[in-house]
Design a protein around this motif. Structure first.
Motif, PDB file in Angstrom:
ATOM      1  N   ILE A 182       0.581  -1.295   0.076  1.00  0.00           N
ATOM      2  CA  ILE A 182       0.023  -0.115  -0.035  1.00  0.00           C
ATOM      3  C   ILE A 182       0.987   1.356  -0.084  1.00  0.00           C
ATOM      4  CG2 ILE A 182      -1.607   1.373   1.468  1.00  0.00           C
ATOM      5  CD1 ILE A 182      -2.823  -1.327   2.093  1.00  0.00           C
ATOM      6  N   THR A 183       1.956   1.357   0.906  1.00  0.00           N
ATOM      7  CA  THR A 183       2.780   2.495   0.941  1.00  0.00           C
ATOM      8  C   THR A 183       3.382   2.724  -0.255  1.00  0.00           C
ATOM      9  OG1 THR A 183       3.239   1.731   3.272  1.00  0.00           O
ATOM     10  CG2 THR A 183       4.904   3.303   2.164  1.00  0.00           C
ATOM     11  N   PHE A 217       4.266  27.279   7.700  1.00  0.00           N
ATOM     12  CA  PHE A 217       4.686  26.549   6.415  1.00  0.00           C
ATOM     13  C   PHE A 217       5.886  25.602   6.609  1.00  0.00           C
ATOM     14  CE2 PHE A 217       6.402  25.634   2.240  1.00  0.00           C
ATOM     15  CZ  PHE A 217       5.269  25.661   1.361  1.00  0.00           C
ATOM     16  N   GLY A 218       6.950  26.030   7.380  1.00  0.00           N
ATOM     17  CA  GLY A 218       7.964  25.455   7.716  1.00  0.00           C
ATOM     18  C   GLY A 218       7.716  24.475   8.816  1.00  0.00           C
ATOM     19  N   TYR A 219       6.870  24.565   9.546  1.00  0.00           N
ATOM     20  CA  TYR A 219       6.403  23.849  10.472  1.00  0.00           C
ATOM     21  C   TYR A 219       5.744  22.548  10.010  1.00  0.00           C
ATOM     22  CZ  TYR A 219       5.383  22.791  15.419  1.00  0.00           C
ATOM     23  OH  TYR A 219       5.302  22.026  16.838  1.00  0.00           O
ATOM     24  N   THR A 220       4.814  22.810   9.118  1.00  0.00           N
ATOM     25  CA  THR A 220       4.164  21.794   8.302  1.00  0.00           C
ATOM     26  C   THR A 220       4.742  21.019   7.500  1.00  0.00           C
ATOM     27  OG1 THR A 220       2.342  23.210   8.102  1.00  0.00           O
ATOM     28  CG2 THR A 220       2.034  21.516   6.659  1.00  0.00           C
ATOM     29  N   ILE A 221       5.870  21.521   6.831  1.00  0.00           N
ATOM     30  CA  ILE A 221       6.908  20.895   5.963  1.00  0.00           C
ATOM     31  C   ILE A 221       7.583  19.784   6.930  1.00  0.00           C
ATOM     32  CG2 ILE A 221       8.982  20.832   4.565  1.00  0.00           C
ATOM     33  CD1 ILE A 221       8.216  23.257   3.188  1.00  0.00           C
ATOM     34  N   MET A 222       8.019  20.160   8.100  1.00  0.00           N
ATOM     35  CA  MET A 222       8.677  19.338   9.132  1.00  0.00           C
ATOM     36  C   MET A 222       8.003  18.315   9.428  1.00  0.00           C
ATOM     37  SD  MET A 222      11.638  20.873   8.812  1.00  0.00           S
ATOM     38  CE  MET A 222      12.553  19.752   9.808  1.00  0.00           C
ATOM     39  N   ALA A 223       6.625  18.511   9.821  1.00  0.00           N
ATOM     40  CA  ALA A 223       5.665  17.654  10.078  1.00  0.00           C
ATOM     41  C   ALA A 223       5.547  16.217   9.021  1.00  0.00           C
ATOM     42  CB  ALA A 223       4.349  18.024  10.580  1.00  0.00           C
ATOM     43  N   ARG A 224       5.431  16.802   7.927  1.00  0.00           N
ATOM     44  CA  ARG A 224       5.432  16.088   6.752  1.00  0.00           C
ATOM     45  C   ARG A 224       6.435  15.175   6.652  1.00  0.00           C
ATOM     46  NH1 ARG A 224       0.630  16.712   7.862  1.00  0.00           N
ATOM     47  NH2 ARG A 224      -0.808  18.064   6.491  1.00  0.00           N
ATOM     48  N   LEU A 225       7.738  15.635   6.692  1.00  0.00           N
ATOM     49  CA  LEU A 225       8.966  14.906   6.537  1.00  0.00           C
ATOM     50  C   LEU A 225       9.064  13.873   7.677  1.00  0.00           C
ATOM     51  CD1 LEU A 225      11.437  17.679   5.434  1.00  0.00           C
ATOM     52  CD2 LEU A 225      10.655  15.774   4.007  1.00  0.00           C
ATOM     53  N   SER A 226       8.625  14.331   8.851  1.00  0.00           N
ATOM     54  CA  SER A 226       8.533  13.405   9.873  1.00  0.00           C
ATOM     55  C   SER A 226       7.744  12.122   9.651  1.00  0.00           C
ATOM     56  CB  SER A 226       8.113  13.707  11.276  1.00  0.00           C
ATOM     57  OG  SER A 226       8.810  14.859  11.506  1.00  0.00           O
ATOM     58  N   LEU A 227       6.799  12.254   8.761  1.00  0.00           N
ATOM     59  CA  LEU A 227       5.741  11.126   8.578  1.00  0.00           C
ATOM     60  C   LEU A 227       6.474  10.325   7.288  1.00  0.00           C
ATOM     61  CD1 LEU A 227       2.330  12.679   8.370  1.00  0.00           C
ATOM     62  CD2 LEU A 227       2.861  10.603   9.702  1.00  0.00           C
ATOM     63  N   LEU A 228       6.986  11.107   6.530  1.00  0.00           N
ATOM     64  CA  LEU A 228       7.956  10.461   5.321  1.00  0.00           C
ATOM     65  C   LEU A 228       9.115   9.648   5.981  1.00  0.00           C
ATOM     66  CD1 LEU A 228       8.246  10.179   2.225  1.00  0.00           C
ATOM     67  CD2 LEU A 228       9.984  12.278   2.418  1.00  0.00           C
ATOM     68  N   ILE A 229       9.836  10.111   6.953  1.00  0.00           N
ATOM     69  CA  ILE A 229      11.030   9.403   7.549  1.00  0.00           C
ATOM     70  C   ILE A 229      10.423   8.167   7.945  1.00  0.00           C
ATOM     71  CG2 ILE A 229      12.587   9.636   9.441  1.00  0.00           C
ATOM     72  CD1 ILE A 229      12.822  12.555   8.631  1.00  0.00           C
ATOM     73  N   GLY A 230       9.051   8.349   8.596  1.00  0.00           N
ATOM     74  CA  GLY A 230       8.438   7.258   9.402  1.00  0.00           C
ATOM     75  C   GLY A 230       8.054   6.063   8.347  1.00  0.00           C
ATOM     76  N   ARG A 231       7.458   6.577   7.140  1.00  0.00           N
ATOM     77  CA  ARG A 231       7.163   5.449   6.086  1.00  0.00           C
ATOM     78  C   ARG A 231       8.521   4.803   5.616  1.00  0.00           C
ATOM     79  NH1 ARG A 231       3.863   3.650   8.018  1.00  0.00           N
ATOM     80  NH2 ARG A 231       3.502   2.068   6.330  1.00  0.00           N
ATOM     81  N   VAL A 232       9.719   5.666   5.427  1.00  0.00           N
ATOM     82  CA  VAL A 232      10.736   5.169   4.851  1.00  0.00           C
ATOM     83  C   VAL A 232      11.518   4.197   5.889  1.00  0.00           C
ATOM     84  CG1 VAL A 232      13.119   5.712   3.932  1.00  0.00           C
ATOM     85  CG2 VAL A 232      11.263   7.026   3.201  1.00  0.00           C
ATOM     86  N   ASP A 260      -2.915   6.166   5.538  1.00  0.00           N
ATOM     87  CA  ASP A 260      -3.046   7.502   6.314  1.00  0.00           C
ATOM     88  C   ASP A 260      -1.532   8.321   6.398  1.00  0.00           C
ATOM     89  OD1 ASP A 260      -5.300   8.797   7.256  1.00  0.00           O
ATOM     90  OD2 ASP A 260      -4.913   8.231   9.220  1.00  0.00           O
ATOM     91  N   ALA A 261      -0.545   7.389   6.953  1.00  0.00           N
ATOM     92  CA  ALA A 261       0.563   8.137   6.967  1.00  0.00           C
ATOM     93  C   ALA A 261       1.201   8.466   5.682  1.00  0.00           C
ATOM     94  CB  ALA A 261       1.510   7.123   7.952  1.00  0.00           C
ATOM     95  N   THR A 262       1.157   7.422   4.808  1.00  0.00           N
ATOM     96  CA  THR A 262       1.613   7.853   3.304  1.00  0.00           C
ATOM     97  C   THR A 262       0.926   8.795   2.651  1.00  0.00           C
ATOM     98  OG1 THR A 262       2.051   5.388   3.425  1.00  0.00           O
ATOM     99  CG2 THR A 262       2.373   6.374   1.309  1.00  0.00           C
ATOM    100  N   MET A 263      -0.276   8.987   2.782  1.00  0.00           N
ATOM    101  CA  MET A 263      -1.247   9.950   2.191  1.00  0.00           C
ATOM    102  C   MET A 263      -0.511  11.458   2.687  1.00  0.00           C
ATOM    103  SD  MET A 263      -3.512   9.578  -0.121  1.00  0.00           S
ATOM    104  CE  MET A 263      -4.720   8.381  -0.861  1.00  0.00           C
ATOM    105  N   PHE A 264      -0.489  11.398   3.838  1.00  0.00           N
ATOM    106  CA  PHE A 264      -0.132  12.744   4.465  1.00  0.00           C
ATOM    107  C   PHE A 264       1.487  12.980   4.183  1.00  0.00           C
ATOM    108  CE2 PHE A 264      -3.955  12.501   6.951  1.00  0.00           C
ATOM    109  CZ  PHE A 264      -4.190  13.683   6.833  1.00  0.00           C
ATOM    110  N   SER A 265       2.282  11.975   4.056  1.00  0.00           N
ATOM    111  CA  SER A 265       3.662  12.307   3.957  1.00  0.00           C
ATOM    112  C   SER A 265       3.767  12.557   2.399  1.00  0.00           C
ATOM    113  CB  SER A 265       4.402  11.112   4.295  1.00  0.00           C
ATOM    114  OG  SER A 265       4.190   9.939   3.221  1.00  0.00           O
ATOM    115  N   ILE A 266       2.929  12.268   1.590  1.00  0.00           N
ATOM    116  CA  ILE A 266       3.095  12.589   0.111  1.00  0.00           C
ATOM    117  C   ILE A 266       3.162  14.073  -0.066  1.00  0.00           C
ATOM    118  CG2 ILE A 266       1.849  12.629  -2.049  1.00  0.00           C
ATOM    119  CD1 ILE A 266       1.341   9.575  -1.823  1.00  0.00           C
ATOM    120  N   LEU A 267       2.318  14.718   0.970  1.00  0.00           N
ATOM    121  CA  LEU A 267       2.341  16.182   0.804  1.00  0.00           C
ATOM    122  C   LEU A 267       3.511  16.778   0.951  1.00  0.00           C
ATOM    123  CD1 LEU A 267      -1.075  16.889   2.721  1.00  0.00           C
ATOM    124  CD2 LEU A 267      -0.829  17.127   0.684  1.00  0.00           C
TER     125      LEU A 267
END
Lengths: 243, 218
Positions: free
Chosen positions: A43-44, A213-228, B120-127
């Protein structure tokens, strides 16, 4: 075959080979947890494939997710509201709990709301339910908004300003709040002193938008790091010092 | 009939709205109990509204499947996910739907853990990627205001990672100060404006000036 079809088939092939290896080498256990990790990785990767372009894999994962999320929401409605607040109190009525009979009123109002789906003969009943929700929501929100958002925000803004760093910060906050409010005050033309205040208000807003904006980017990057991290550590079972 | 369709909803909105305001200011156990009861009622009716929303979503996809519009197979997948998750929720790890939800085991928890959470996490991280590309277009410092936005965002981003401290030791503190002082000032200003607007809108609803929630028709 088009270029996209070749990429699609190659992706599925590589994903299948990797998983066969992972299950074969016992890196992924042959149980529900192992199958779950395999599914979550699929899925990821399917969702990330959107970064290339819109494709069937992304649509597959996206629509599956929509269905699962809708059912999850429905489940939460049942187990956190309808079951404990309606079904349970009304099904166990006795002489001690006759006051629970009042719960029939919101239940009826809720059922009225569903008449929105019926013909025009009955759909007007939904207006009563909407009026209840909107009216009560408005009524309950007024004192809470005044207490939590207006008064609670005004009090720390109007503190005595002392000749210290803390006092300077308080002064900056006071100037920021006032000038931002001036910027949003459209009843007066923004010229002269009002124009200057409005301009300062814009600067404060720009700092705030930039910070958000910077804060949101960092939050999204944290999620990205989590998925990777999940893909490398949990799925591919790589021992990396980074995660 | 016009009274039932038009006036009665306005009377109900006024009555429950006024009760909602008054119970907050009456320091009596009866008023507090009424407030609690009304909050429960509100939650119950709002839950039915959510059912309405889910029904609308599923009907949209059902129409696509029924008419075999382009991509109807994907809409069918929505039903697959929905039905599977609903069955698992009803099963409730063997407890059934008329018992409290089992939240630590069973197929429902499995679906939540391995399908919903990763998606959920992937959708948001794509952003993160889309925000980065938007930032490239937005952050070209063509005006002083855009330059302020750019500098503010960069300081907050760099100040929150270890490399920020390596570049300049006070950068994390500057980033924190920006969040706590100028950012707070602007947020507070916005919040005050929004709150005044929210109170005004709520009063308009209670007094029947704002009645768009009734929809059109008679």
């Amino acid at each position: 075959m088009s270029r996209d079809q070749i990429i699609f088939v190659a992706f599925l092939f590589v994903f299948a080979v990797i998983n066969i290896y992972l299950f074969g080498s016992d890196s992924l256990s042959a149980d529900w947890a192992g199958f779950g990790t395999f599914l979550a990785a699929g899925i990821t990767l399917s969702l990330y494939s959107f970064l290339y372009k819109d494709n069937p894999l992304f649509k597959f994962a996206e629509n599956l997710y929509v269905g699962v999320a809708a059912a999850y929401t429905l489940t939460q409605v049942w187990y956190t509201v309808l079951f404990p607040d309606v079904v349970e109190p009304l099904s166990g009525l006795d002489s001690q709990s006759m006051s629970n009979l009042w719960l029939i009123v919101p239940t009826l109002l809720g059922l009225f709301m569903l008449t929105q789906l019926s013909s025009a003969t009955f759909s007007w009943l939904s207006r009563i339910a909407f009026a209840f929700v909107v009216g009560l929501g408005a009524g309950l929100s007024i004192p809470r908004t005044i207490a939590a958002n207006l008064l609670a925000q005004l009090e720390p803004t109007m503190q005595p300003i002392t000749p210290t760093w803390e006092g300077l910060n308080l002064l900056i906050i006071l100037v920021g709040v006032v000038t931002v409010l001036v910027y949003f005050f459209y009843s007066v033309e923004h010229t002269g002193p009002v124009g200057v205040a409005s301009k300062i208000g814009i600067w404060f807003l720009m700092i705030s938008f930039g910070a958000s904006f910077g804060y949101t980017i960092m939050a999204r990057l944290s999620l990205l790091i989590g998925r990777v991290g999940f893909l490398l550590e949990d799925w591919l079972v790589l021992e990396l010092p980074l995660f | 009939m016009l009274f039932l369709r038009r006036s009665l909803p306005l009377i109900i909105a006024f009555a429950v709205g006024m009760i909602g305001i008054l119970v907050y200011y009456i320091p009596h156990s009866g008023a507090q109990a009424l407030e609690q009861e009304l909050t429960t009622w509100y939650r119950i009716v709002a839950a039915f509204a959510l059912l309405l929303g889910i029904y609308s979503l599923m009907r949209l996809h059902w129409n696509r499947v029924q008419r075999q519009q382009s991509g109807w197979g994907y809409s069918f997948l929505v039903f697959v996910g929905f039905v599977l998750m609903s069955i698992f929720a009803t099963y409730n790890d063997g407890q059934g739907p008329l018992n409290p939800q089992v939240i630590d085991s069973g197929p429902f928890v499995w679906m939540f853990k391995y399908v919903q959470v990763p998606a959920d996490a992937t959708m948001f991280s794509i952003l993160a990627f889309f925000i980065a590309s938007a930032a490239y277009r937005t952050f070209r410092a063509r005006t002083p205001e855009a330059a302020i936005l750019l500098v503010s965002a960069i300081i907050v981003m760099i100040g929150r990672v270890p490399i920020g401290e390596a570049i300049y030791h006070a950068l994390p503190e500057i980033a924190q100060w920006m969040m706590d002082v100028p950012n707070l000032a602007a947020k507070r200003g916005i919040l005050l404006g929004v709150s005044l607007g929210a109170v005004a809108t709520a009063l308009r609803i209670i007094f029947g000036i704002e009645r768009s929630y009734l929809g059109g028709g008679e």
